[in-house]
Design a protein around this motif. Structure first.
Motif, PDB file in Angstrom:
ATOM      1  N   ALA A 482      23.711   4.515 -14.367  1.00 16.27           N
ATOM      2  CA  ALA A 482      22.573   5.404 -14.137  1.00 16.27           C
ATOM      3  C   ALA A 482      21.737   4.937 -12.952  1.00 16.27           C
ATOM      4  CB  ALA A 482      21.713   5.484 -15.397  1.00 16.27           C
ATOM      5  N   LEU A 483      21.558   3.632 -12.809  1.00 21.31           N
ATOM      6  CA  LEU A 483      20.788   3.112 -11.680  1.00 21.31           C
ATOM      7  C   LEU A 483      21.460   3.437 -10.355  1.00 21.31           C
ATOM      8  CD1 LEU A 483      19.627  -0.341 -13.079  1.00 21.31           C
ATOM      9  CD2 LEU A 483      18.149   1.570 -12.409  1.00 21.31           C
ATOM     10  N   LEU A 484      22.769   3.573 -10.344  1.00 21.31           N
ATOM     11  CA  LEU A 484      23.479   3.889  -9.108  1.00 21.31           C
ATOM     12  C   LEU A 484      23.251   5.334  -8.652  1.00 21.31           C
ATOM     13  CD1 LEU A 484      26.794   1.962  -9.804  1.00 21.31           C
ATOM     14  CD2 LEU A 484      25.042   1.403  -8.094  1.00 21.31           C
ATOM     15  N   ALA A 485      22.539   6.140  -9.441  1.00 24.29           N
ATOM     16  CA  ALA A 485      22.165   7.482  -8.994  1.00 24.29           C
ATOM     17  C   ALA A 485      21.025   7.431  -7.977  1.00 24.29           C
ATOM     18  CB  ALA A 485      21.760   8.340 -10.188  1.00 24.29           C
ATOM     19  N   PHE A 486      20.292   6.308  -7.927  1.00 21.49           N
ATOM     20  CA  PHE A 486      19.222   6.156  -6.944  1.00 21.49           C
ATOM     21  C   PHE A 486      19.815   5.818  -5.580  1.00 21.49           C
ATOM     22  CE2 PHE A 486      17.080   5.228 -10.978  1.00 21.49           C
ATOM     23  CZ  PHE A 486      15.933   6.009 -10.860  1.00 21.49           C
ATOM     24  N   ASP A 487      19.079   6.138  -4.524  1.00 24.47           N
ATOM     25  CA  ASP A 487      19.500   5.777  -3.170  1.00 24.47           C
ATOM     26  C   ASP A 487      19.050   4.372  -2.798  1.00 24.47           C
ATOM     27  OD1 ASP A 487      20.611   8.426  -2.241  1.00 24.47           O
ATOM     28  OD2 ASP A 487      18.582   9.045  -2.797  1.00 24.47           O
ATOM     29  N   LEU A 488      17.884   3.970  -3.320  1.00 29.34           N
ATOM     30  CA  LEU A 488      17.333   2.650  -3.002  1.00 29.34           C
ATOM     31  C   LEU A 488      16.781   2.033  -4.268  1.00 29.34           C
ATOM     32  CD1 LEU A 488      16.488   0.479  -0.903  1.00 29.34           C
ATOM     33  CD2 LEU A 488      14.321   1.734  -0.643  1.00 29.34           C
ATOM     34  N   LEU A 489      17.208   0.796  -4.531  1.00 28.94           N
ATOM     35  CA  LEU A 489      16.714   0.043  -5.683  1.00 28.94           C
ATOM     36  C   LEU A 489      15.960  -1.166  -5.169  1.00 28.94           C
ATOM     37  CD1 LEU A 489      20.021   0.320  -7.666  1.00 28.94           C
ATOM     38  CD2 LEU A 489      17.849   1.275  -8.443  1.00 28.94           C
ATOM     39  N   GLY A 490      14.703  -1.290  -5.602  1.00 27.38           N
ATOM     40  CA  GLY A 490      13.865  -2.379  -5.144  1.00 27.38           C
ATOM     41  C   GLY A 490      13.640  -3.407  -6.233  1.00 27.38           C
TER      42      GLY A 490
END
Length: 761
Positions: A482-490
């Motif tokens: 699910a986190l890989l649906a974001f473009d940028l993870l901070g």
């Protein structure tokens, strides 16, 4: 402001100065007026007993009740005897007391039929608790009890609220027919069936078909009334400032309410006499409420940036530290949102059954806000459950404290879906959304499933664990995917980002294509470190405060020439407070010359009252402090002073400056801004020493100049503390200069700008 069912259609525009919705009520054949008492008809007072009605209120209500086709109902949370005492003698009006539990019409008082246990047990508990806090008192009612703390000192309020909330949550767990309401300087335990909205169908049934309603109220319990109205009725918020509400208009306070009701009485008498209300006459123009612009959001014209967090920021700064529920995040994000014309979306803080599809949008404040209510079960299953009993301990590398329950995971999935649905209603499909923290790990994937094609970012404010720990969670692959649906993870640190990258490769099959980038299903996902900072100015030059000056003068007198070791932490098992206390005691054993020459102050800021582990942590800490003082203390010297309370920023800044050493020694932490606040608050000519845990996120930036320690090694931390106390002035100055430069280099504003530049670029 606009209220929308998430699956429905929003209202059209209403001109900001138009009085038409109010003026139209003057000519309807049948009108019901539901008006709150305290804060609406009469000003709020320090205690309910001090708030009194007056002749003007009686005159206004009497004249309105005499107007043709008009029924007036005062709807209050007060006990019926108290309500009767203040307005019961006014001819022609009806009353609703105790949030709807009692109603009075021409036949007298009658109870709302409710089933459950009377709240006698929690009333006794809250009354006993109130006796320990001067200024607090418990107000019993038939189906509720209210704990008032307006007159409790600001420094003690948070501790009282935490203790009371813990007791209330425990009692409600055994009596699920009740709920907890957070009012203005009050906590109320109330039967779920007793709410002000029940007055609406009761009045509508008496008035018959075609009747229109006007409702006026000032606090969150009045939102129940507003929510029960239909599209032809009018709701007016009474408040000197804006907040998210279901009301269509706002009045400043009781004097404006009285003026509006006085006009309405005259206008309805005139409408009957002349069969019209002449628009140009002085009587026809109502004192204008401050209409809140209604604005629909289409898929193409939403705000360019939407921030999502579990809780909403405050609508305005508050002197009550408890209400600053998003902390430093507010200072960092509000300027960025304001500059971009963005909107902040989050939970309203209220739990009401069946209301989560109502989205309240307030565009009259900057930044704009949107919120929705939780289903009551979500607070226990999603927030207290999966978020804080599964994710929180595991992500802090404490897997033995984590628990995994299927119903809590299901609630977590459900709430993330609701957040995504709400976000999809307030943003355009190609806008930018920035989600925050461990509560919302699934919201990006839920948004993609709804067709969102814009930029998606997420920042995790706590650590991200290594693969071997994350794999102990049954749903680790689902969370990583699910986190890989974001473009940028901070993340706060490079290590946390690296942990995620490794987990994504192993658990989701992502391909590493650069140091900070992955390819998954044809998309590129970046994971980078963005260390959060502070605004150093308020800590470098704190405001003057006579009360703080007096307290610190007393501290200096009590300390004499002794050195001061300071710990300031939210009460949480990740902060390592017991380990720190044991290390301090061990230092006194290893270095007996320091006995009587140094004292420690540990400030524990109340936190998460309704999670049992935190109550147990507090008890353990207090027992340990007692043991240390009893074993090592002398008649003239108390080794450890333990303070269970919150402090305002000015007080903290001044306290930081008094300390010779700050112990910032969490077992694991995302960042820990106390370390940066302490550095900013120091006198550069005579600075204190920062003793910092290797496992605080701040250590990645501050390791070179801070004195770092291992909180799991008691003897090592004891010796490191002794070294800090003995450090020369020259070394302290050199370390502080380097640390202060870092604090100024990475601030809260630069953090937000760096993340958004990377996301939007």
């Amino acid at each position: 402001m606009v209220v929308s069912a998430l699956g429905g259609t929003m209202s059209g525009d209403v001109e900001p100065t138009s009085p038409e919705p109010i003026r139209a009520l003057a000519t309807v054949p049948t009108l019901g007026v539901l008006v709150d008492l305290d804060g609406t008809l009469i000003p709020i007072a320090s205690t309910p007993q001090q708030a009194q009605s007056d002749a003007e209120v009686a005159s206004v209500l009497r004249d309105l009740a005499r107007a043709p086709g008009t029924c007036v109902v005062v709807v209050s949370g007060r006990p019926r005897a108290s309500l009767d005492d203040r307005v019961g003698g006014i001819e022609g009006i009806d009353l609703v007391a105790e949030h709807g539990a009692w109603r009075r019409d021409e036949r007298g008082w009658s109870p709302l039929p409710l089933v459950g246990t009377p709240p006698d047990g929690i009333e006794r508990t809250l009354a006993a608790l109130a006796r320990a806090y001067p200024g607090a008192f418990a107000e019993p009612k038939t189906w509720s009890v209210c704990l008032h703390y307006r007159r409790v000192s600001a420094s003690s309020r948070e501790a009282l609220v935490v203790e009371a909330t813990h007791a209330i949550r425990g009692w409600i767990a055994q009596h699920p027919e009740y709920e907890l309401l957070e009012a203005d300087h009050a906590l109320e335990v109330r039967h779920r069936g007793a709410q002000k909205g029940t007055a609406v169908p009761w009045l509508r049934e008496r008035l018959g078909p075609g009747a229109r309603l006007l409702a006026l109220g000032d606090d969150l319990t009045d939102e129940d009334t507003f929510a029960s109205l239909d599209e032809h009725d009018v709701a007016v918020l009474v408040s000197p400032s804006e907040r998210t509400t279901r009301a269509a208009a706002r009045l400043e306070g009781p004097s404006e309410v009285r003026a509006l009701l006085r006009w309405l009485a005259r206008a309805r008498h005139r409408a009957v006499a002349h069969r019209d209300v002449t628009i140009g006459s002085s009587d026809s123009q109502p004192p204008p409420p401050l209409p809140r612009r209604r604005a629909a959001v289409s898929p193409d014209d939403g705000p360019p940036l939407v921030v999502i967090s579990n809780r909403m920021p405050d609508a305005a700064p508050s002197g009550d530290a408890r209400t600053r529920n998003v902390g430093g995040l507010v200072a960092a994000l509000e300027p960025a949102l304001a500059a971009r014309g963005g909107l902040w979306l989050g939970w309203s803080g209220r739990a009401r059954a069946g209301q989560h599809r109502d989205l309240a949008i307030d565009r009259s404040v900057v930044p704009a806000r949107a919120s929705f209510d939780f289903e009551p079960r979500w607070h226990e299953l999603y927030y207290n459950g999966f978020a804080n009993r599964s994710l929180w301990p595991l992500f802090h590398s404490l897997p033995e404290r984590a628990r995994y329950a299927d119903d809590e995971w299901a609630a977590y999935v459900e709430v993330n879906e609701v957040f995504a649905e709400a976000a999809s209603r307030v943003t355009s499909r190609n806008g930018t959304i920035w989600a925050h923290d461990y509560h919302l790990l699934l919201v990006g994937a839920a948004l993609r499933r709804r067709g969102f094609t814009g930029r998606l970012g997420h920042f995790l404010h706590i650590p991200f664990p290594p693969l071997d720990l994350l794999e102990t969670m049954p749903w680790a692959p689902e969370i990583v995917s699910a986190l890989l649906a974001f473009d940028l993870l901070g993340f706060h640190t490079r290590r946390f980002a690296a942990n995620f990258l490794a987990c994504a490769r192993e658990l989701a099959g992502a391909e590493r294509i650069a140091e900070d980038a992955l390819r998954v299903q044809g998309r590129v996902v970046r994971a980078r470190a963005f260390p959060l900072g502070i605004d150093p100015a308020p800590f470098e030059s704190p405001e003057d405060d006579e009360g703080v000056d007096e307290e610190l003068a007393q501290l200096r007198t009590a300390m004499g020439d002794r050195q001061l070791v300071l710990g300031v932490d939210r009460l949480d098992y990740t902060k390592g407070i017991p380990q720190r206390l044991e290390a301090f005691a061990r230092m006194l054993e290893l270095h007996p010359a320091l006995r009587g020459q140094v004292s420690m102050i540990q400030v524990a800021v109340p936190s998460r009252s309704d999670v049992p582990e935190y109550a147990a942590q507090r008890a353990a800490i207090e027992a340990l402090v007692g043991h240390i003082n009893g074993t090592l203390g002398e008649a003239h010297w108390v080794p450890v002073r333990y303070v269970y309370r919150s402090y305002g920023r000015t007080h903290l800044a001044r306290l930081y400056r008094e300390a010779d050493v700050a112990l910032v020694t969490p077992l694991r932490d995302g960042m820990n801004l106390v370390a940066k606040e302490f550095v900013a608050a120091q006198d550069a000519n005579d600075p204190g020493v920062l003793l910092l845990s290797h496992f605080a996120g701040a250590a990645e930036e501050m390791r070179a100049a801070a004195l770092c320690t291992n909180p799991y090694h008691r003897d090592g931390m004891a010796n490191d503390l002794a070294r800090a106390l003995a450090m020369s002035l020259e070394e302290r100055r050199a370390r502080h200069a380097e640390l202060l430069a870092m604090v100024h280099r990475t601030t809260s504003a630069s953090w937000a700008d760096a993340f958004l530049s990377a996301l939007e670029g």
